[in-house]
Design an enzyme around this catalytic site. Structure first.
Site, mmCIF file in Angstrom:
data_model
loop_
_atom_site.group_PDB
_atom_site.id
_atom_site.type_symbol
_atom_site.label_atom_id
_atom_site.label_comp_id
_atom_site.label_asym_id
_atom_site.label_seq_id
_atom_site.Cartn_x
_atom_site.Cartn_y
_atom_site.Cartn_z
ATOM 1 N N HIS A 222 42.547 66.469 128.791
ATOM 2 C CA HIS A 222 43.116 67.834 129.424
ATOM 3 C C HIS A 222 44.166 68.553 128.538
ATOM 4 C CE1 HIS A 222 43.241 71.097 132.423
ATOM 5 N NE2 HIS A 222 44.355 70.471 133.081
ATOM 6 N N ASN B 191 37.878 70.020 134.062
ATOM 7 C CA ASN B 191 38.339 71.504 134.656
ATOM 8 C C ASN B 191 37.231 72.575 134.127
ATOM 9 O OD1 ASN B 191 39.984 71.120 132.288
ATOM 10 N ND2 ASN B 191 40.616 73.496 132.712
ATOM 11 N N HIS B 192 36.544 72.183 132.899
ATOM 12 C CA HIS B 192 35.440 73.187 132.297
ATOM 13 C C HIS B 192 34.239 72.678 132.883
ATOM 14 C CE1 HIS B 192 37.671 75.510 129.250
ATOM 15 N NE2 HIS B 192 38.601 74.491 129.399
#
Length: 307
Positions: A238, A114-115
């Site tokens: 995550h 997600n980064h």
């Protein structure tokens, strides 16, 4: 073979935590794009392989990971995203992994976290770091364009599904993941977002995620997904786990975390998962690189005062 020797020189430079030139970053990203565009949304990976979780720009800890796990290409690696942000060396970390990918495309698999997103990196450090180290945002642009080409997941020997975050209520089968158009910024919602943002939770069904993106998913959801796709387990990253790895739901989901002493203050150990050719598991636990091997900069590098 001038290109290979150039690349080998850049890899050596990056291993020393030295920046490569902006023009070299541009060329590296162009080559990486050619390789990544051919990869599937569910990239096939063969065992034996070593699976790694979040790195978050902790360059000297990535070097420690390679020290305990073996170097590329001797060891075959799968990194499950979140290469950048929060640590001091996101640029060197991502460029080293990307250079290794271009040099040894069959020995290292990089999937998206997600980064690996324009929006998130503008908040959590990678954008500012690129600006500070290169004096412009051009390198950030080159890298974030590459983020769009990264695979969304991987499948090891058809049996272990690897993804950064977790499952999605919009996805029941791997084939549904294969049909996603991944070459875009991470959306705010929908299946691609969920794969990168979701977390397992001791519950049944689906829950609202406190992260504001993705979902919480329960053991029944995992059982259905694993059965429907004939897989043994889901491996993901995550979430910080203090012991480096954590099993969920009767060993059907595994979290692997590979950034020791996260943010240089959490005090956690890190782990990587070694899978042999029979998918037998061996966890390697490691601590942060010793202080003397890492030049941790002060929070505000000196250069800022003179710019």
């Amino acid at each position: 073979m001038a290109e290979i020797s150039d690349l080998d020189r850049q890899i050596e430079q990056l291993r020393r935590c030295e920046l490569i030139k902006e023009s070299e970053v541009k060329a590296l990203c162009a080559k990486a794009r050619e390789i990544l565009v051919e990869e599937s949304n569910v990239q096939r990976v063969d065992s034996p392989v070593t699976v790694c979780g979040d790195i978050h720009g902790q360059f000297y800890d990535l070097k420690e990971l390679f020290r305990v796990g073996g170097d590329v290409p001797e060891t075959n690696y799968l990194f499950m995203g979140d290469f950048v942000d929060r640590g001091f060396y996101s640029v060197e970390t991502f460029l080293l992994l990307l250079a290794l990918k271009v040099r040894y495309p069959d020995r290292i698999t990089l999937i998206r976290g997600n980064h690996e997103s324009r929006q998130i990196t503008q908040v959590y450090g990678f954008y500012d770091e690129c600006l500070r180290k290169y004096g412009s945002v051009t390198v950030w642009r080159y890298c974030t364009e590459i983020f769009d080409y990264l695979s969304l997941s991987a499948i090891i020997d058809g049996k272990i599904f690897c993804v950064h975050g977790g499952l999605s209520p919009s996805i029941q089968t791997l084939d549904q993941i294969r049909t996603i158009d991944r070459k875009q910024e991470v959306p705010h919602d929908g299946p691609m977002c969920d794969l990168l943002w979701s977390d397992p939770e001791d519950t049944t069904g689906w829950g609202v995620s406190p992260r504001g993106a993705g979902y919480l998913f329960g053991s029944d959801v995992v059982a259905q997904f694993n059965a429907a796709n004939d897989i043994d387990m889901i491996c993901r990253a995550h979430q910080l786990v203090m012991e480096g790895y954590k099993w969920h739901f009767n060993e059907t989901v595994l979290t692997v975390w590979s950034a020791p002493n996260y943010c240089y203050r959490c005090g956690n150990v890190a782990a990587i998962l070694e899978l042999d050719e029979h998918l037998q598991k061996d966890f390697i636990i490691f601590e942060a690189a010793p202080q003397e091997t890492r030049g941790i900069p002060s929070k505000k590098p000196v250069a800022d005062y003179f710019l």
